[in-house]
Design a protein around this motif. Structure first.
Motif, mmCIF file in Angstrom:
data_model
loop_
_atom_site.group_PDB
_atom_site.id
_atom_site.type_symbol
_atom_site.label_atom_id
_atom_site.label_comp_id
_atom_site.label_asym_id
_atom_site.label_seq_id
_atom_site.Cartn_x
_atom_site.Cartn_y
_atom_site.Cartn_z
ATOM 1 N N LYS A 1 -48.545 -76.258 10.657
ATOM 2 C CA LYS A 1 -47.116 -76.506 10.838
ATOM 3 C C LYS A 1 -46.791 -76.885 12.288
ATOM 4 C CE LYS A 1 -44.566 -73.207 8.885
ATOM 5 N NZ LYS A 1 -43.898 -71.891 8.826
ATOM 6 N N SER B 1 -45.394 -56.880 11.852
ATOM 7 C CA SER B 1 -45.426 -55.426 12.019
ATOM 8 C C SER B 1 -46.608 -55.066 12.904
ATOM 9 C CB SER B 1 -45.607 -54.728 10.667
ATOM 10 O OG SER B 1 -45.041 -55.457 9.627
ATOM 11 N N HIS C 1 -51.976 -65.794 9.058
ATOM 12 C CA HIS C 1 -51.401 -67.052 8.581
ATOM 13 C C HIS C 1 -51.798 -68.197 9.516
ATOM 14 C CE1 HIS C 1 -48.894 -64.707 5.883
ATOM 15 N NE2 HIS C 1 -48.471 -63.996 6.899
ATOM 16 N N ASP D 1 -40.358 -66.394 15.488
ATOM 17 C CA ASP D 1 -40.580 -65.949 14.110
ATOM 18 C C ASP D 1 -39.597 -66.634 13.172
ATOM 19 O OD1 ASP D 1 -42.086 -63.336 12.710
ATOM 20 O OD2 ASP D 1 -40.272 -64.008 11.666
HETATM 21 P P1 TYD Z 1 -46.970 -60.622 7.873
HETATM 22 O O1 TYD Z 1 -48.112 -61.489 7.589
HETATM 23 O O2 TYD Z 1 -46.238 -60.060 6.760
HETATM 24 O O3 TYD Z 1 -47.542 -59.515 8.797
HETATM 25 P P2 TYD Z 1 -47.145 -57.989 8.953
HETATM 26 O O4 TYD Z 1 -47.532 -57.362 7.657
HETATM 27 O O5 TYD Z 1 -47.967 -57.542 10.115
HETATM 28 O O6 TYD Z 1 -45.677 -57.943 9.246
HETATM 29 O O7 TYD Z 1 -45.903 -61.301 8.814
HETATM 30 C C1 TYD Z 1 -45.931 -62.599 9.198
HETATM 31 C C2 TYD Z 1 -44.816 -62.817 10.187
HETATM 32 O O8 TYD Z 1 -44.963 -64.102 10.726
HETATM 33 C C3 TYD Z 1 -43.433 -62.755 9.559
HETATM 34 O O9 TYD Z 1 -42.536 -62.083 10.421
HETATM 35 C C4 TYD Z 1 -43.029 -64.203 9.408
HETATM 36 C C5 TYD Z 1 -43.803 -64.864 10.511
HETATM 37 N N1 TYD Z 1 -44.197 -66.241 10.181
HETATM 38 C C6 TYD Z 1 -43.665 -67.285 10.936
HETATM 39 O O10 TYD Z 1 -42.890 -67.055 11.876
HETATM 40 N N2 TYD Z 1 -44.014 -68.546 10.616
HETATM 41 C C7 TYD Z 1 -44.855 -68.843 9.585
HETATM 42 O O11 TYD Z 1 -45.149 -70.020 9.315
HETATM 43 C C8 TYD Z 1 -45.399 -67.762 8.815
HETATM 44 C C9 TYD Z 1 -46.340 -68.019 7.701
HETATM 45 C C10 TYD Z 1 -45.040 -66.469 9.167
#
Ligand code: TYD
Ligand code: ZN
Length: 414
Positions: A393, A327, A386, A348
């Motif tokens: 990973k 987001s 993350h 993602d």
């Molecule tokens: P998030 O931390 O919830 O952030 P926001 O609140 O700003 O949306 O979102 C993390 C995003 O990253 C989510 O769309 C999933 C993605 N993601 C990956 O693609 N690979 C991963 O290993 C992880 C942990 C997250």
């Protein structure tokens, strides 16, 4: 970034009615979670993302707001279970609740914003009476498939009264990353007042303004985060509604959050941490306009540096992509006006986002499995909260010579 002096339109604090001083202006911004197919990309709603500081209760809040039904549609793509770190965090929260059994054997626990049931699942398995409240039907379906009871509604004073009528008082009302998303916080507190047992606790976790200012996390500001809580402003708000902030605990999650524990006024002795954090915020000057003037200069610096870097890499023929269609990335991409010409893809792991375009900036979102095929030269890490999990990973990306670009607290390459 030039905050506009209140020209005509005056803004008042949603909680105390005090004057709001505009301190940050990110211009026109889309619904941050509106990941849609190309044919719907022009219909994504926009609003002016600007932040004000209440000169009276110090609550930092957005001046305008995106209507909730435009943000939390039934196809809302965010899934709390998407990250190992977050899953572990909620398992710990749930384990603690199972061990302490608020309200005893027949105790009742309500979660506001239960999402995919990542926390309540454990309570359900332990036979604890519970109810999740969440308007996002898709996420609620996932929760229900795990045996979690969900009411698919927005939580407010009316919903709270209905829940109380049907289930009796709640001994714990828990919420994570939701309370600061709700503009009618007054109705939330009145709802908590009607639903909570006399000695019950209202515990909520939300991002902390102290961390946002200290680490330059400007991308924590997007449509959903109507309020940027500080210990001071939460304490003042709780008091307005007959409650008292009795404990605070700092969490590393989401780049820095605080778990606020609120009880009915006079029922518990506040922990020493409350005074400690109030003091810490005083030394950080979180309630001063001058702090935001410095912050907005830092944000502009990041924008200039990031655009310079991306343009330079493009002219050198480097392949640069984004990682994590968060987001938060909406604020970065739209404020910096980064589109597919500078960043052709974002990878993602969320199936609901894949095959869609990022809101406003219209960058295609691809499955993270495709990241390696072939690896780009650079990946701009939007999911910086993350970083450890993702970098571990994707260690072969770095081993193959790929480099991560981070933009907070400053633009740098690792
Ligand atoms: P998030 O931390 O919830 O952030 P926001 O609140 O700003 O949306 O979102 C993390 C995003 O990253 C989510 O769309 C999933 C993605 N993601 C990956 O693609 N690979 C991963 O290993 C992880 C942990 C997250
Ligand atoms: Zn106020």
């Amino acid at each position: 970034m030039k905050p506009q002096p209140a020209l005509g339109a005056e803004h008042h604090c949603r909680l105390c009615g005090g004057d709001l001083r505009e301190v940050l202006d990110f211009g026109s911004q889309p619904v941050s979670n509106a990941f849609v197919k190309a044919d719907e990309a022009d219909e994504v709603p926009f609003f002016r993302l600007a932040v004000g500081l209440c000169t009276s209760c110090t609550m930092v809040q957005q001046l305008d707001e995106m209507p909730p039904h435009k943000m939390y549609r039934s196809d809302y793509p965010y899934r709390a279970s998407g990250s190992l770190l977050i899953r572990k965090h909620f398992e710990n929260v749930a384990r603690h609740i199972v061990q302490t059994r608020p309200g005893g054997q027949n105790g009742f626990v309500v979660e506001i914003g239960s999402n995919d049931g990542v926390m309540l699942k454990t309570l359900s398995e332990a036979g604890i009476r519970h109810l999740g409240v969440d308007p996002a039907a898709g996420a609620a379906d996932v929760a229900e498939s795990h045996g979690v009871n969900v009411l698919t509604e927005f939580f407010d004073e009316k919903t709270a009264a209905d829940i109380r009528k049907e289930h009796g008082p709640a001994h714990l009302i828990f919420s994570a990353n939701t309370i600061s998303h709700i503009s009618y916080l007054d109705s939330i507190f009145r709802g908590v007042d009607s639903l909570l047992a006399p000695d019950g606790l209202f515990v909520f976790e939300d991002r902390w303004l102290g961390d946002i200012l200290e680490h330059g996390f400007f991308d924590q500001i997007y449509d959903e985060h109507i309020y940027l809580f500080s210990v001071r402003s939460v304490q003042a708000t709780a008091a307005r509604f007959g409650f008292e902030l009795v404990d605070v605990e700092h969490l590393a999650l989401h780049g820095g959050s605080i778990r606020y524990t609120v009880a009915r006024a006079g029922t518990r002795r506040p922990a020493a941490a409350v005074a400690e954090y109030l003091e810490r915020e005083r030394s950080q000057r979180v309630a001063e306009e001058a702090t935001f003037v410095r912050f907005s200069a830092e944000i502009d610096r990041i924008r200039t540096d990031l655009l310079d870097l991306l343009r330079e890499l493009r002219s050198d023929g480097r392949r640069v992509v984004g990682y994590g269609a968060t987001s938060r990335s909406a604020t970065v991409l739209n404020y910096c006006q980064i589109g597919p010409d500078l960043l052709p893809r974002v990878y993602d792991s969320t199936p609901e986002k894949q095959g869609c375009l990022t809101p406003g900036s219209k960058i295609p979102v691809c499955p993270s499995e495709a990241f390696a095929d072939p690896y780009p030269d650079y990946a701009l890490l939007f999911a910086w909260n993350h970083a450890e999990e993702i970098m571990a990973k994707e260690c072969s990306f770095h081993e193959a010579g790929g480099r991560w670009i981070l933009y907070v607290p400053t633009v740098h390459i690792v």
